[in-house]
Write a protein that holds these residues in place. Structure first.
Motif, mmCIF file in Angstrom:
data_model
loop_
_atom_site.group_PDB
_atom_site.id
_atom_site.type_symbol
_atom_site.label_atom_id
_atom_site.label_comp_id
_atom_site.label_asym_id
_atom_site.label_seq_id
_atom_site.Cartn_x
_atom_site.Cartn_y
_atom_site.Cartn_z
ATOM 1 N N ASP A 182 3.991 -14.427 -0.096
ATOM 2 C CA ASP A 182 4.626 -15.312 -1.082
ATOM 3 C C ASP A 182 5.218 -14.548 -2.256
ATOM 4 O OD1 ASP A 182 4.150 -17.677 0.271
ATOM 5 O OD2 ASP A 182 2.208 -18.029 -0.685
ATOM 6 N N LEU A 183 4.692 -13.351 -2.526
ATOM 7 C CA LEU A 183 5.195 -12.551 -3.645
ATOM 8 C C LEU A 183 6.143 -11.446 -3.198
ATOM 9 C CD1 LEU A 183 1.866 -12.161 -5.672
ATOM 10 C CD2 LEU A 183 3.712 -13.789 -6.072
ATOM 11 N N LEU A 184 6.339 -11.320 -1.875
ATOM 12 C CA LEU A 184 7.164 -10.221 -1.347
ATOM 13 C C LEU A 184 8.397 -10.720 -0.603
ATOM 14 C CD1 LEU A 184 4.350 -7.848 0.019
ATOM 15 C CD2 LEU A 184 5.362 -7.925 -2.275
ATOM 16 N N VAL A 185 8.760 -11.963 -0.828
ATOM 17 C CA VAL A 185 9.940 -12.514 -0.150
ATOM 18 C C VAL A 185 11.204 -11.801 -0.607
ATOM 19 C CG1 VAL A 185 11.346 -14.584 0.176
ATOM 20 C CG2 VAL A 185 8.859 -14.772 0.137
ATOM 21 N N HIS A 186 11.278 -11.452 -1.880
ATOM 22 C CA HIS A 186 12.507 -10.872 -2.436
ATOM 23 C C HIS A 186 12.330 -9.430 -2.913
ATOM 24 C CE1 HIS A 186 14.317 -14.852 -2.387
ATOM 25 N NE2 HIS A 186 13.226 -15.323 -2.978
ATOM 26 N N ARG A 187 11.189 -8.826 -2.629
ATOM 27 C CA ARG A 187 10.942 -7.476 -3.161
ATOM 28 C C ARG A 187 9.943 -6.739 -2.278
ATOM 29 N NH1 ARG A 187 7.684 -10.811 -6.576
ATOM 30 N NH2 ARG A 187 9.200 -10.848 -8.281
ATOM 31 N N ASP A 231 4.955 6.532 -0.259
ATOM 32 C CA ASP A 231 5.329 5.640 0.834
ATOM 33 C C ASP A 231 5.463 4.219 0.288
ATOM 34 O OD1 ASP A 231 5.458 3.949 3.054
ATOM 35 O OD2 ASP A 231 4.263 5.290 4.289
ATOM 36 N N ALA A 232 6.696 3.727 0.222
ATOM 37 C CA ALA A 232 6.962 2.376 -0.290
ATOM 38 C C ALA A 232 7.337 1.410 0.829
ATOM 39 C CB ALA A 232 8.073 2.429 -1.340
ATOM 40 N N THR A 233 6.936 1.733 2.062
ATOM 41 C CA THR A 233 7.215 0.846 3.190
ATOM 42 C C THR A 233 6.074 -0.136 3.439
ATOM 43 O OG1 THR A 233 6.198 2.285 4.867
ATOM 44 C CG2 THR A 233 8.506 2.711 4.309
ATOM 45 N N ILE A 234 4.975 0.029 2.715
ATOM 46 C CA ILE A 234 3.759 -0.741 2.984
ATOM 47 C C ILE A 234 3.977 -2.229 2.730
ATOM 48 C CG2 ILE A 234 1.346 -1.050 2.294
ATOM 49 C CD1 ILE A 234 1.465 1.949 1.444
ATOM 50 N N TYR A 235 3.460 -3.042 3.647
ATOM 51 C CA TYR A 235 3.599 -4.497 3.545
ATOM 52 C C TYR A 235 2.301 -5.146 4.001
ATOM 53 C CZ TYR A 235 5.331 -9.239 4.423
ATOM 54 O OH TYR A 235 5.519 -10.605 4.417
ATOM 55 N N HIS A 236 1.850 -6.144 3.258
ATOM 56 C CA HIS A 236 0.651 -6.885 3.638
ATOM 57 C C HIS A 236 1.000 -8.374 3.706
ATOM 58 C CE1 HIS A 236 -2.215 -3.561 3.435
ATOM 59 N NE2 HIS A 236 -1.573 -3.145 2.348
ATOM 60 N N GLU A 237 0.754 -8.989 4.853
ATOM 61 C CA GLU A 237 1.126 -10.381 5.060
ATOM 62 C C GLU A 237 0.492 -11.318 4.045
ATOM 63 O OE1 GLU A 237 0.500 -11.746 9.006
ATOM 64 O OE2 GLU A 237 2.014 -10.422 9.894
ATOM 65 N N ALA A 291 -10.114 2.570 -9.624
ATOM 66 C CA ALA A 291 -8.988 2.533 -8.686
ATOM 67 C C ALA A 291 -9.121 1.318 -7.772
ATOM 68 C CB ALA A 291 -8.927 3.808 -7.850
ATOM 69 N N VAL A 292 -8.017 0.603 -7.583
ATOM 70 C CA VAL A 292 -7.986 -0.559 -6.698
ATOM 71 C C VAL A 292 -6.685 -0.526 -5.898
ATOM 72 C CG1 VAL A 292 -7.986 -3.080 -6.523
ATOM 73 C CG2 VAL A 292 -9.317 -1.959 -8.323
ATOM 74 N N ILE A 293 -6.789 -0.752 -4.594
ATOM 75 C CA ILE A 293 -5.601 -0.876 -3.747
ATOM 76 C C ILE A 293 -5.236 -2.357 -3.658
ATOM 77 C CG2 ILE A 293 -4.666 -0.600 -1.417
ATOM 78 C CD1 ILE A 293 -6.381 1.858 -1.087
ATOM 79 N N ILE A 294 -4.013 -2.691 -4.024
ATOM 80 C CA ILE A 294 -3.546 -4.072 -3.971
ATOM 81 C C ILE A 294 -3.040 -4.361 -2.559
ATOM 82 C CG2 ILE A 294 -1.932 -5.758 -4.914
ATOM 83 C CD1 ILE A 294 -4.038 -4.747 -6.910
ATOM 84 N N ASP A 295 -3.789 -5.193 -1.815
ATOM 85 C CA ASP A 295 -3.408 -5.481 -0.434
ATOM 86 C C ASP A 295 -3.556 -6.959 -0.076
ATOM 87 O OD1 ASP A 295 -6.143 -5.717 -0.423
ATOM 88 O OD2 ASP A 295 -6.508 -4.073 0.983
ATOM 89 N N SER A 296 -3.777 -7.816 -1.080
ATOM 90 C CA SER A 296 -3.933 -9.245 -0.840
ATOM 91 C C SER A 296 -3.689 -10.005 -2.139
ATOM 92 C CB SER A 296 -5.334 -9.560 -0.312
ATOM 93 O OG SER A 296 -6.303 -9.267 -1.306
ATOM 94 N N ILE A 297 -3.485 -11.314 -2.035
ATOM 95 C CA ILE A 297 -3.363 -12.141 -3.236
ATOM 96 C C ILE A 297 -4.645 -12.064 -4.058
ATOM 97 C CG2 ILE A 297 -3.216 -14.525 -4.063
ATOM 98 C CD1 ILE A 297 -0.529 -13.505 -3.270
ATOM 99 N N ASP A 298 -5.775 -12.071 -3.361
ATOM 100 C CA ASP A 298 -7.071 -12.012 -4.033
ATOM 101 C C ASP A 298 -7.198 -10.731 -4.857
ATOM 102 O OD1 ASP A 298 -9.644 -12.387 -4.877
ATOM 103 O OD2 ASP A 298 -10.575 -12.085 -2.920
ATOM 104 N N SER A 299 -6.884 -9.566 -4.248
ATOM 105 C CA SER A 299 -7.011 -8.297 -4.976
ATOM 106 C C SER A 299 -5.978 -8.192 -6.100
ATOM 107 C CB SER A 299 -6.876 -7.107 -4.017
ATOM 108 O OG SER A 299 -5.602 -7.078 -3.398
#
Length: 343
Positions: A20-25, A10-16, A205-213
């Motif tokens: 800043d890093l997902l404006v173009h991708r 699933d590549a639809t996932i988005y985290h607000e 294992a780490v889930i990337i869901d924030s700038i911090d992570s």
């Protein structure tokens, strides 16, 4: 075994918090570790587990993702039978943080009908790990589970689910009657008739869901103990091959505990940082605790500490940028950062 598992990402996932890093991708295509994209990890895990049919379900701005993956050749997925498939979502108003939308799957139900694999592994796109799915399949069958949710040893869901393909099709087809919108709805329904099991994954294992992570996980790659858990000789993390010249270090440059990709020109100081391909760092510049993405230009006498530069950023001479470990300074893709702007 090779024909038993079907891969679904699933590549639809988005985290607000990553905006800043997902404006173009999409999140799946976010650069990681200097030369990888985040999706490389779960996709490589599937390929290393003998999976030869992988479906990727993106949503918006997926051009960079398709450009990165191409035909799947680097992952040996450019095949006459099975291979790599893209199924962009026709759904505009879906919940972007629920892994495996049944509505999205329903729009491409023929893919599941035609699949010959008995089981399917459904995964998010943003987990950094090096995981073998075959032992999980064996455990799933021995425990006589209908659905297995993979969890980390601390109890957190890793947003990965193992299920018979026939049962997945049934859940998709009956979604309106049951009210289930995704796999999470099924595994969290205490009244559900299915046998729901939880597999404890004990590896890193780490889930990337924030700038911090994103920042903290990237920095941990500089720890040899973490590196050894992610990058295994027998289970490589595969990425798009780019033929570029070696990085050039001038005599005065200083590099300590850093990951530097190919094609860079380093004239300054780089410490505890990750630098992607084609980056230029000028004389007198000091880069510490930073993530510098592809083709950035950092001119002379700059000082950057705890900064994330997205691709194609230009930092003008004498610029001083400082963030913190939990709040790194983020510069969006393709922008210019000058000394006068930060004075």
């Amino acid at each position: 075994m090779k024909r038993k598992l079907l891969g679904v990402i699933d590549a639809t996932i988005y985290h607000e918090d990553l905006e800043d890093l997902l404006v173009h991708r999409p999140l799946a295509a976010l650069p990681f570790g200097g030369r990888y994209r985040i999706i490389d990890f779960v996709l490589s895990n599937m390929v290393n587990s003998g999976i030869r049919s992988v479906a990727i379900f993106p949503k918006m701005q997926y051009r960079s993702l398709m450009d990165h993956l191409g035909s799947g050749k680097n992952w040996d997925l450019n095949r006459k039978r099975d291979g790599l498939f893209f199924f962009p979502s026709p759904i505009v108003d879906s919940d972007e943080n629920k892994v495996g939308s049944f509505e999205h799957f329903a729009a491409n139900i023929d893919y599941f009908y035609r699949s010959t694999q008995e089981y399917a592994i459904i995964s998010n796109c943003n987990t950094i790990s090096n995981m073998e799915f075959r032992p999980i399949l064996e455990w799933h069958n021995e425990a006589k589970c209908d659905i297995t949710e993979i969890r980390h040893q601390d109890g957190r869901s890793m947003e990965m689910y193992l299920i018979k393909t026939s049962l997945l099709i049934n859940l998709i087809e009956t979604r309106h009657e049951t009210g289930y919108t995704c796999m999470k709805d099924v595994v969290t329904d205490l009244s559900e008739k299915y046998s729901i099991c939880h597999y404890e994954y004990k590896g890193y294992a780490v889930i990337i869901d924030s700038i911090d992570s994103y920042f903290s996980t990237s920095m941990k790659l500089l720890d040899p103990q973490i590196w050894k858990q992610l990058f295994l000789k027998d289970q490589p993390i595969i990425t798009k091959v780019k033929d570029e010249p070696p990085t050039k270090y001038i005599k005065e440059s200083i590099v300590k505990n850093a990951m530097i990709a190919n094609g860079c020109h380093i004239s300054g100081t780089v410490e505890n940082s990750i630098v992607a391909r084609g980056v230029k760092i000028g004389k007198g510049a000091v880069i510490k605790n930073c993530i510098i993405m592809q083709k950035c230009q950092i001119e002379e006498n700059c000082h950057l500490d705890s900064v994330i530069l997205d691709k194609d950023v230009r930092v003008e001479a004498g610029t001083y940028l400082v963030g913190t470990a939990h709040a790194p300074y983020v510069i969006r893709k393709g922008t210019k950062q000058g000394a006068l702007m930060n004075s």
